[in-house]
Design a protein around this motif. Structure first.
Motif, PDB file in Angstrom:
ATOM      1  N   LEU A   1      21.061   2.212 -32.451  1.00  6.91           N
ATOM      2  CA  LEU A   1      21.328   3.101 -33.582  1.00  6.91           C
ATOM      3  C   LEU A   1      22.802   3.057 -33.965  1.00  6.91           C
ATOM      4  O   LEU A   1      23.141   2.969 -35.156  1.00  6.91           O
TER       5      LEU A   1
ATOM      6  N   LYS B   1      23.663  -0.235 -35.724  1.00 10.56           N
ATOM      7  CA  LYS B   1      23.101  -0.310 -37.077  1.00 10.56           C
ATOM      8  C   LYS B   1      23.854   0.610 -38.030  1.00 10.56           C
ATOM      9  O   LYS B   1      24.147   0.235 -39.174  1.00 10.56           O
TER      10      LYS B   1
ATOM     11  N   ILE C   1      17.860   8.842 -42.163  1.00 15.12           N
ATOM     12  CA  ILE C   1      17.399   8.734 -40.782  1.00 15.12           C
ATOM     13  C   ILE C   1      16.283   9.749 -40.560  1.00 15.12           C
ATOM     14  O   ILE C   1      16.503  10.956 -40.700  1.00 15.12           O
TER      15      ILE C   1
ATOM     16  N   HIS D   1      19.303   2.154 -47.241  1.00 17.00           N
ATOM     17  CA  HIS D   1      18.778   1.888 -45.896  1.00 17.00           C
ATOM     18  C   HIS D   1      17.995   3.098 -45.408  1.00 17.00           C
ATOM     19  O   HIS D   1      18.325   4.240 -45.751  1.00 17.00           O
TER      20      HIS D   1
ATOM     21  N   ILE E   1      16.213   4.468 -41.607  1.00 19.12           N
ATOM     22  CA  ILE E   1      15.968   4.246 -40.185  1.00 19.12           C
ATOM     23  C   ILE E   1      14.915   5.246 -39.714  1.00 19.12           C
ATOM     24  O   ILE E   1      15.087   6.459 -39.886  1.00 19.12           O
TER      25      ILE E   1
ATOM     26  N   TYR F   1      14.352   0.179 -41.178  1.00 20.88           N
ATOM     27  CA  TYR F   1      14.314  -0.238 -39.780  1.00 20.88           C
ATOM     28  C   TYR F   1      13.486   0.757 -38.971  1.00 20.88           C
ATOM     29  O   TYR F   1      13.640   1.972 -39.119  1.00 20.88           O
TER      30      TYR F   1
END
Length: 253
Positions: free
Chosen positions: A92, A95, A108, A174, A176, A206
């Motif tokens: 984590l 990234k 996230i 992005h 996560i 991700y």
């Protein structure tokens, strides 16, 4: 037509190795869980252990996230640093560093609010600005507006239950997912908080998953039954429809 106008969406699994302490606790939780399932079957017969299996699966998933989610006391965790508490922390951190260095913004997600709060504490310690929403938040609109408009706010922590739908967060490029969720449609909804109308950039998502654990099996099952699984999103009642007892047993391993 809408999908054709959107930029590309890239999805990737980031495999993490459990720490030595995490692997040991996972082994113990798994062994104890198998004994509990055997006892439940003795009491209730075949088909009577499903609720016990859900409970064991929840414990295993918590262990995969961070040992502090397992209910272990402070003495049991004394002397352990974050990398010992979870093999996901190094991945984590790497990234996040790469995303922030590139000028990107990231959402996230986790099903576990306690896990998000651990990430929040880490960001506070590092003096990193972020947004935060869980089921108890009453400032959703203000948090979204700040993330969308403030260039310095590059991270948004969101519980899967509270933020899987209804949020427009196209400032992020992005996503996560800290822990794999049973239902691929629920994860898709989370990713689509960024990958939606108004998004001009490629969105990269991700999934962090721990090798050799229930998380690896969840991803395999997710792929096998994609689009067929119905699940609740109540973190206190991790019930899951559409799976036979044998499939649950395969997840536990």
């Amino acid at each position: 037509e809408v999908l054709k106008d959107l930029p590309e969406k890239i999805e990737q699994v980031l495999w993490c190795e459990p720490s030595a302490a995490q692997a040991e606790v996972y082994r113990r939780v798994l062994e104890e869980g198998r004994e509990e399932i055997k006892a439940a079957r003795k009491r209730s017969g075949q088909g009577g252990a499903k609720m016990t299996m859900f409970t064991v699966l929840l414990r295993l998933r918590q262990t995969c996230c961070d040992l502090r989610l397992t209910g272990l006391t402070g003495d049991a965790l004394k002397g352990l640093d974050p990398d010992d508490l979870s093999g996901k922390w190094p991945m984590l951190q790497d990234k996040l560093d790469a995303i922030l260095d590139s000028g990107g913004k990231v959402l996230i997600f986790s099903q576990f609010v306690q896990y998000l709060k651990l990430v929040r504490a880490k960001l506070d310690a590092d003096s990193i600005d972020y947004g935060y929403i869980d089921g108890s938040s009453n400032d959703r609109e203000a948090q979204v507006k700040a993330f969308q408009s403030d260039p310095s706010r590059k991270i948004f922590l969101i519980s899967l239950k509270a933020g899987g739908y209804g949020l427009n967060l196209t400032a992020a490029d992005h996503v996560i997912l800290l822990d794999p969720w049973w239902n691929p449609a629920v994860e898709a909804q989370a990713i689509d908080r960024a990958h939606r109308i108004g998004q001009q950039r490629v969105v990269t998502a991700y999934r962090l998953a721990l090798r050799g654990t229930v998380e690896e099996r969840i991803l395999a099952l997710q792929s096998k039954k994609r689009g067929l699984i119905e699940a609740t999103l109540d973190e206190h009642s991790p019930l899951m429809a559409g799976l036979a007892e044998g499939e649950l047993e395969d997840l536990i391993g």
